[in-house]
Enzyme design. Structure first.
Site, PDB file in Angstrom:
ATOM      1  N   ARG A   1       0.823  -1.210   0.000  1.00 47.02           N
ATOM      2  CA  ARG A   1       0.000   0.000   0.000  1.00 47.02           C
ATOM      3  C   ARG A   1       0.857   1.261   0.000  1.00 47.02           C
ATOM      4  O   ARG A   1       0.606   2.194  -0.764  1.00 47.02           O
ATOM      5  CB  ARG A   1      -0.964   0.004   1.186  1.00 47.02           C
ATOM      6  CG  ARG A   1      -2.062  -1.046   1.059  1.00 47.02           C
ATOM      7  CD  ARG A   1      -2.971  -1.064   2.248  1.00 47.02           C
ATOM      8  NE  ARG A   1      -2.201  -1.342   3.457  1.00 47.02           N
ATOM      9  CZ  ARG A   1      -2.600  -1.073   4.689  1.00 47.02           C
ATOM     10  NH1 ARG A   1      -3.764  -0.501   4.908  1.00 47.02           N
ATOM     11  NH2 ARG A   1      -1.855  -1.374   5.718  1.00 47.02           N
TER      12      ARG A   1
ATOM     13  N   ASN B   1      -6.159  -2.873   1.789  1.00 44.04           N
ATOM     14  CA  ASN B   1      -6.094  -4.327   1.873  1.00 44.04           C
ATOM     15  C   ASN B   1      -7.514  -4.867   1.876  1.00 44.04           C
ATOM     16  O   ASN B   1      -8.422  -4.254   2.438  1.00 44.04           O
ATOM     17  CB  ASN B   1      -5.392  -4.767   3.157  1.00 44.04           C
ATOM     18  CG  ASN B   1      -3.897  -4.590   3.097  1.00 44.04           C
ATOM     19  OD1 ASN B   1      -3.301  -4.530   2.037  1.00 44.04           O
ATOM     20  ND2 ASN B   1      -3.274  -4.518   4.254  1.00 44.04           N
TER      21      ASN B   1
END
Length: 94
Positions: A22, A40
């Site tokens: 990320r 996620n």
């Protein structure tokens, strides 16, 4: 969206959680001048919504296949989005 811009959702699978995916996505997207968000998913994948100049969006999709050094990407699925609900910048969501 402005002319020459594109937006899409991407689902990245493989070993992509717990490997800084990320943060890497945010850094690469900002470098390319994109806006969007990344998170996620419960199934172990990473979901991203990216928007910006068409060439930069295409380049980001290619980068998803590489990922950060600790990642092992098995697949990248994309879907065009016509009107993304995005503010400026790029954010990481849980």
């Amino acid at each position: 969206m402005a002319i020459g811009e594109k937006a899409l959702r991407a689902r990245i699978t493989g070993k992509v959680q717990g490997v800084n995916f990320r943060a890497w996505t945010r850094d690469e997207a900002l470098r390319l001048g994109l806006r969007g968000k990344v998170s996620n998913s419960p199934d172990g994948s990473v979901d991203a919504l990216i928007a910006g100049p068409e060439a930069a969006v295409s380049q980001m999709v290619e980068l998803f296949w590489e990922g950060p050094p600790a990642a092992s990407v098995a697949g990248v699925e994309t879907m065009d989005v016509s009107e993304p609900d995005l503010s400026d910048g790029f954010r990481i969501e849980r």
